[in-house]
Design an enzyme around this catalytic site. Structure first.
Site, PDB file in Angstrom:
ATOM      1  N   GLU A 221       0.824  -1.208   0.000  1.00  0.00           N
ATOM      2  CA  GLU A 221       0.000   0.000   0.000  1.00  0.00           C
ATOM      3  C   GLU A 221       0.863   1.266   0.000  1.00  0.00           C
ATOM      4  O   GLU A 221       0.664   2.172  -0.819  1.00  0.00           O
ATOM      5  CB  GLU A 221      -0.931  -0.006   1.214  1.00  0.00           C
ATOM      6  CG  GLU A 221      -1.806   1.235   1.339  1.00  0.00           C
ATOM      7  CD  GLU A 221      -2.625   1.248   2.613  1.00  0.00           C
ATOM      8  OE1 GLU A 221      -3.458   2.164   2.753  1.00  0.00           O
ATOM      9  OE2 GLU A 221      -2.430   0.358   3.474  1.00  0.00           O
TER      10      GLU A 221
ATOM     11  N   GLY B  88       4.147   1.348  -0.596  1.00  0.00           N
ATOM     12  CA  GLY B  88       5.063   1.267  -1.725  1.00  0.00           C
ATOM     13  C   GLY B  88       4.462   1.782  -3.013  1.00  0.00           C
ATOM     14  O   GLY B  88       5.151   2.396  -3.838  1.00  0.00           O
TER      15      GLY B  88
ATOM     16  N   GLU C  79      10.772  -3.160  -2.315  1.00  0.00           N
ATOM     17  CA  GLU C  79      10.684  -4.473  -1.674  1.00  0.00           C
ATOM     18  C   GLU C  79       9.428  -4.455  -0.800  1.00  0.00           C
ATOM     19  O   GLU C  79       9.428  -3.922   0.303  1.00  0.00           O
ATOM     20  CB  GLU C  79      11.927  -4.748  -0.818  1.00  0.00           C
ATOM     21  CG  GLU C  79      13.209  -4.900  -1.604  1.00  0.00           C
ATOM     22  CD  GLU C  79      13.290  -6.207  -2.369  1.00  0.00           C
ATOM     23  OE1 GLU C  79      12.351  -7.035  -2.259  1.00  0.00           O
ATOM     24  OE2 GLU C  79      14.281  -6.411  -3.076  1.00  0.00           O
TER      25      GLU C  79
ATOM     26  N   CYS D 230       9.213 -10.617   5.655  1.00  0.00           N
ATOM     27  CA  CYS D 230       8.554 -10.529   4.352  1.00  0.00           C
ATOM     28  C   CYS D 230       8.562 -11.878   3.657  1.00  0.00           C
ATOM     29  O   CYS D 230       7.741 -12.139   2.770  1.00  0.00           O
ATOM     30  CB  CYS D 230       9.208  -9.458   3.486  1.00  0.00           C
ATOM     31  SG  CYS D 230      10.988  -9.629   3.336  1.00  0.00           S
TER      32      CYS D 230
END
Length: 530
Positions: A269, A271, A288, A322
């Protein structure tokens, strides 16, 4: 500046005795590691060759207790503008330094990080909430990328390209971009910054690091270490500028034309917003973002190996990597036995203070994450899923929850979205082809893994019709990427690549040069002017 105190060698020296810890402040409990790293109760959070920061104060809070550890001042926009200008001026000097000499500076940074590795790792654990072994492992990642970058500084090779014109020489080479802005996330506050800093420095750039608002202390500590190295080598401190701040600081970094590359690590969101701002000014981007990662366990897999991998991948860092495994697809032939063993393994996971020996799962980073965990559990039940293990918030200080396994349809809406908590969604598959379809149907494409002993399956999985992720593993979990490979993913993961392989090229301006030494002017494609 880093104090010349004796390095801590075990985690037990990083904490006060248990009978005292109940009455001490969070700073006092961990004063030995904090003072070794130059951290005070109140710290300046802007470094551009000099320390400052007159903006609002940020509090670093321990997720294990929700107590404030220490405070850090932030940058105003005017201070950020000055910092960018200083970084730009420093880079204009630095770009003339030969690349191997730049590598030597990174090597010295590596040595200083190694000296303070245990204290830095303890601080990561304290501030983020990940267990001590993972905290030290994160600092080791910074050390490893410095090793990689030091060697790479002697191999930033271009290429010679044959020219079709007589008496002409054509080559391709890489030059520094200028200033690299690094906006890092809370879950890897040191390592991700290190991936960027090490490569940016050896390629001749200056860096401006904006850490996550909730992890300012490790950023201050590392910046002090790098400050020492730069000053000892008579180099401008602004080569490694650090600015603590909120969204306004990040927004200005993204829109500043003097920041040539913006490397952003965080949610899809945010990014998307950062990417739009940077693209509008035609700056360079390295994104990323999210990763709704999956493991497929085929019917020919080594079950013991796969169970251990799934446990580590789903529970490590309390589900806040992540690359955490969030979806598990089990072949119908091994589904029941595998799930029974995995549930049994979950029962052995010790939850608690991340600096306590034997703990495998620390707290979530924030209270907001606890709320996200609770909402996800509710959504699983509402969408026809079952909670097989876990599903509860622990009644104790801090942000502790139970690592959770659900049984749910692979097409359920909640399964399609990444939630940064230790919840593993398990679904049954008929064959590998169905597993690949489920793996690829989400919007993110970071990491994926297949467990199989069939070589044909390996090449199907890693081939053009296999996983669509940037990281495609076989018989290892989705997390634990090595420094030597490029790290990053596709689709809503952002497409960026950091760390190894040829990721260094993203920090460079690519140039094709043709040199005519013939004295004549033959034109390409045989064009003639008569």
């Amino acid at each position: 500046m880093i104090r010349a105190t004796r390095i801590l060698t075990t985690r037990f020296r990083a904490t006060a005795p248990s009978h005292l810890s109940r009455t001490l402040t969070s700073f006092a409990k961990h004063e030995s590691i904090l003072t070794e790293l130059g951290i005070s109760k109140v710290n300046q959070g802007v470094f551009d060759g000099a320390w400052g920061g007159s903006g609002p104060t940020q509090s670093a809070v321990s997720p294990a207790t929700n107590e404030t550890i220490a405070k850090v001042s932030t940058a105003t926009i005017d201070e950020l503008k000055v910092a960018i200008a200083k970084a730009k001026a420093a880079q204009e000097e630095w770009r003339h330094v030969p690349a191997p000499r730049r590598g030597e500076i990174v090597r010295q940074i590596r040595e200083r990080l190694e000296k303070h590795k245990h204290a830095l790792g303890s601080l990561v654990s304290l501030e983020v909430g990940k267990i001590y072994a993972e905290g030290v492992g994160e600092i080791q990642e910074y050390i490893d990328i410095c090793d990689f970058a030091t060697g790479l500084s002697r191999a930033l090779n271009g290429s010679v390209i044959p020219s079709e014109r007589p008496g002409h020489f054509m080559m391709e080479q890489y030059h520094p971009l200028g200033v690299v802005g690094i906006i890092s996330a809370f879950n890897f506050p040191a390592a991700v910054a290190g991936w960027n800093v090490a490569l940016a420095l050896i390629t001749g750039n200056a860096t401006i690091w904006k850490p996550a608002p909730s992890t300012p202390l490790i950023s201050v500590a590392i910046s002090k270490i790098i400050q020492d190295v730069l000053e000892e080598n008579n180099l401008p401190g602004a080569l490694h500028t650090m600015v603590c701040g909120g969204a306004d600081v990040g927004e200005y970094l993204a829109k500043s034309p003097d920041v040539n590359l913006v490397s952003f690590t965080g949610s899809t969101e945010v990014g998307r917003k950062v990417g739009t701002v940077v693209q509008n000014r035609f700056g360079k981007l390295l994104l990323e973002l999210g990763g709704n990662n999956a493991i497929i366990v085929n019917d020919d897999a080594d079950i013991e190996l796969a169970v251990r991998a799934c446990l580590f991948a789903a529970v490590g860092t309390a589900g806040q990597r992540c690359t955490t495994t969030r979806r598990l697809f089990l072949h119908e032939k091994i589904h029941d036995q595998f799930l029974a063993r995995l549930v049994k393994a979950y029962a052995q996971v010790k939850i608690g203070d991340p600096l306590e020996e034997g703990v495998l799962c620390g707290p979530l980073h924030t209270k907001a994450a606890v709320e996200a965990y609770k909402k996800t559990i509710e959504s699983v039940k509402a969408q026809g899923g079952k909670i097989l293990v876990g599903g509860n918030v622990l009644d104790r200080p801090g942000n502790f929850v139970e690592p959770t396994i659900t049984s749910i349809d692979a097409n359920a809406p909640i399964v399609q979205h990444e939630v940064f908590v230790p919840i593993l969604h398990v679904s049954k598959i008929k064959n590998l082809e169905e597993g690949i379809k489920f793996n690829n149907q989400v919007m993110q494409g970071l990491s994926s893994s297949l467990f199989t002993s069939n070589i044909a399956n390996v090449f199907k999985w890693t081939g053009p019709a296999g996983s669509d992720c940037g990281i495609v593993n076989v018989n290892i979990p989705t997390n634990g990427a090595e420094i030597g490979g490029a790290f990053g993913g596709e689709k809503e993961t952002g497409g960026g690549r950091e760390s190894g392989s040829d990721s260094w090229k993203q920090y460079c301006r690519r140039q094709t040069a043709t040199i005519n030494y013939s004295g004549a002017l033959p034109l390409a494609q045989g064009i003639k002017f008569e």
